[in-house]
Design an enzyme around this catalytic site. Structure first.
Site, mmCIF file in Angstrom:
data_model
loop_
_atom_site.group_PDB
_atom_site.id
_atom_site.type_symbol
_atom_site.label_atom_id
_atom_site.label_comp_id
_atom_site.label_asym_id
_atom_site.label_seq_id
_atom_site.Cartn_x
_atom_site.Cartn_y
_atom_site.Cartn_z
ATOM 1 N N GLY A 14 37.094 6.929 11.342
ATOM 2 C CA GLY A 14 36.695 6.949 10.955
ATOM 3 C C GLY A 14 35.596 5.597 9.763
ATOM 4 O O GLY A 14 36.626 4.628 9.555
ATOM 5 N N PHE A 15 34.682 6.296 9.384
ATOM 6 C CA PHE A 15 34.492 5.447 8.242
ATOM 7 C C PHE A 15 35.673 4.841 7.228
ATOM 8 O O PHE A 15 35.766 3.756 7.066
ATOM 9 C CB PHE A 15 33.002 5.236 7.616
ATOM 10 C CG PHE A 15 31.956 5.081 8.333
ATOM 11 C CD1 PHE A 15 31.142 4.012 8.537
ATOM 12 C CD2 PHE A 15 31.098 5.799 9.333
ATOM 13 C CE1 PHE A 15 30.198 3.545 9.928
ATOM 14 C CE2 PHE A 15 29.684 5.685 10.106
ATOM 15 C CZ PHE A 15 29.238 5.007 10.260
ATOM 16 N N GLY A 16 36.001 6.147 6.613
ATOM 17 C CA GLY A 16 36.826 6.096 5.771
ATOM 18 C C GLY A 16 38.114 5.698 6.560
ATOM 19 O O GLY A 16 38.493 4.910 5.326
ATOM 20 N N VAL A 80 46.604 15.241 15.493
ATOM 21 C CA VAL A 80 47.216 15.789 14.567
ATOM 22 C C VAL A 80 46.955 17.080 13.668
ATOM 23 O O VAL A 80 45.653 17.865 14.419
ATOM 24 C CB VAL A 80 47.253 15.462 12.699
ATOM 25 C CG1 VAL A 80 47.202 15.598 11.934
ATOM 26 C CG2 VAL A 80 47.001 13.761 12.887
ATOM 27 N N GLU A 172 15.853 13.221 14.136
ATOM 28 C CA GLU A 172 16.027 11.908 15.184
ATOM 29 C C GLU A 172 15.926 12.468 16.511
ATOM 30 O O GLU A 172 15.556 11.007 16.932
ATOM 31 C CB GLU A 172 17.197 11.220 14.129
ATOM 32 C CG GLU A 172 17.264 9.901 13.112
ATOM 33 C CD GLU A 172 18.210 9.591 12.680
ATOM 34 O OE1 GLU A 172 18.519 9.078 11.905
ATOM 35 O OE2 GLU A 172 19.155 10.020 12.946
ATOM 36 N N ASP A 301 34.298 13.052 4.755
ATOM 37 C CA ASP A 301 33.489 14.424 4.606
ATOM 38 C C ASP A 301 34.889 15.261 4.640
ATOM 39 O O ASP A 301 34.881 16.363 4.617
ATOM 40 C CB ASP A 301 32.652 14.250 6.801
ATOM 41 C CG ASP A 301 31.891 14.271 6.580
ATOM 42 O OD1 ASP A 301 31.296 13.243 5.115
ATOM 43 O OD2 ASP A 301 31.220 13.534 7.825
ATOM 44 N N ALA A 317 27.939 7.834 5.983
ATOM 45 C CA ALA A 317 28.578 6.888 5.704
ATOM 46 C C ALA A 317 29.228 5.833 5.105
ATOM 47 O O ALA A 317 30.243 5.686 4.473
ATOM 48 C CB ALA A 317 28.225 6.119 6.905
#
Length: 434
Positions: A14-16, A80, A172, A301, A317
């Site tokens: 993901g972003f991280g 994992v 949204e 997160d 994010a």
């Protein structure tokens, strides 16, 4: 590559995780990025895939493409299932073990049903491309089945969509579903009127978008109401079943219930036997390392990082991206024997949420924006945050087409996605550097 180079394993793309991997591309180490999917997903636009505005390839890019040319990087698609901290190994579902010298956990979060796990069977969530496609299939199939229904009560139920959770994702989705029904599909059916679609947004708190200024929350509620969305605040969901939900004492029969109400960290804390916050996130040190394990880091997160105001940083994010880049720089310095950067500091550039066509709310530093100006800012920021030029171009073209024609280019309903009505599988976006 010499065998004595340190082994760095990053779990999650993901972003991280992707930010950490990119920061380590030229480090003298063996870096392995492992994820159960083969792609990096731009989650803030996932709701547009769910509502037929974008296709999956518009907001997802293969991990191998993003890390192409990195001679020290290995990309592995695997799941994992645990961490053996004693022998320093990541455990995979197929029985393999990935040894590590340094470990970065960026496994993200899943939706929480607040102790009502039985609701998962009936409510749909939005965290992956599979979720988005399942929601899209449910929405489009509901209109197709309503067109053929001879029972007025069943038609009303099929054309009722309940969204639980008044945060950015819920807002949204509610606004976009209402626009899909009232503009895109308005002239496509002969036996039903899609403009009569009922969209109900349920929020247990007293207002929508609780992280925003109350004035912006009020604007969002008014904007949704102008789209025909029924906003219900101050009442909690009591039950969800195969044909709808109970909102307090009120029964709402619905063709789909979409759950956007709360999240919990994936089980990294349990894998490590580490102290966890209420949402299951790993409590981390100021450098994002796990207490007692200076070789293990948790970001995004899955981490609970004290932002300095007595509460953890939000699940945005930019938080994950900045933490990933920080940990990448720290490990690069550690491997090279240089002095390491100090404590992680989050740079808060603002928060925003879109409500619908030309309507959004935004907090940019000390400014509060709403309406068309906020929508323009939201559009620009999201285009810049997309990870590659191809994605930016595709999204821009699709948005331009939708703006001028009110059309949506991803409305195909494939036979294999037309599951039984209740057998389909089960963020607030901040601003940061692209």
């Amino acid at each position: 590559m010499p065998a004595d180079r340190p082994r760095i394993v990053i779990v999650g793309s993901g972003f991280g995780g992707m930010a950490a991997a990119r920061a380590l591309r030229r480090v003298s180490a063996k870096v392995t990025l492992v994820d159960r999917t083969n792609h990096h997903l731009f989650q803030p636009l996932l709701y547009q895939v769910a509502t037929a505005a974008l296709s999956p390839a518009d907001i997802a890019t293969a991990n191998r493409v993003l890390l192409r040319g990195s001679s020290n990087m290995r990309v592995l698609m695997a799941e994992v299932t645990g961490i053996d901290t004693a022998t320093r190994a990541v455990l995979l579902r197929d029985g393999r073990r990935l040894p590590y010298d340094y470990l970065v956990l960026a496994t993200g979060a899943a939706y929480s049903f607040f102790g009502h796990d039985e609701w998962r069977e009936h409510a749909m969530v939005l965290k992956s491309l599979e979720d988005a496609l399942a929601i899209r299939a449910r929405l489009l199939d509901a209109f197709e089945r309503a067109e053929q229904s001879s029972d007025p009560a069943e038609t009303r139920r099929l054309l009722t969509f309940a969204i639980v959770g008044g945060g950015p994702t819920g807002v949204e989705l509610a606004g976009t579903i209402a626009e899909l029904a009232r503009t895109t599909l308005a002239r496509d059916f002969t036996c039903i009127d899609p403009q009569g679609t009922r969209v109900v947004l349920c929020e247990a708190g007293e207002r929508l978008l609780s992280a925003f200024d109350p004035a912006l929350s009020a604007y969002a509620a008014d904007a949704l109401a102008s789209l025909g969305v029924e906003v219900r605040t101050g009442t909690a969901v009591e039950a969800i079943d195969s044909t709808g939900l109970m909102l307090g004492e009120e029964r709402i029969d619905a063709g789909a219930v979409l759950w956007c109400a709360g999240t919990e960290a994936r089980p990294a804390a349990r894998w490590l036997g580490a102290e966890a916050a209420r949402n299951g996130a790993v409590q981390v040190e100021t450098d994002c390392s796990v207490p007692g394990h200076p070789e293990i880091f948790a970001i995004g997160d899955v981490a609970s990082f004290d932002g300095g105001e007595g509460r953890p940083l939000p699940g945005l994010a930019p938080v994950a991206k900045q933490q990933g880049a920080h940990v990448g720089r720290l490990l690069a310095a550690r491997v090279a024997g240089r002095s390491e950067p100090g404590a992680f500091r989050y740079r808060d550039h603002g928060t925003m949420a879109v409500i619908g066509r030309a309507r959004a709310v935004a907090r940019l530093g000390g400014m509060q924006l709403k309406g068309f100006v906020a929508w323009l800012a939201w559009s620009l920021v999201h285009l810049l945050l997309l990870v590659d030029f191809r994605s930016r171009l595709l999204v821009y073209v699709n948005w331009s087409w939708a703006w001028f024609t009110y059309g949506r280019g991803a409305r195909l309903l494939m036979r294999e996605t037309q599951a039984a009505p209740h057998s389909l599988p089960t963020d607030e976006i901040g601003i940061g550097e692209p």
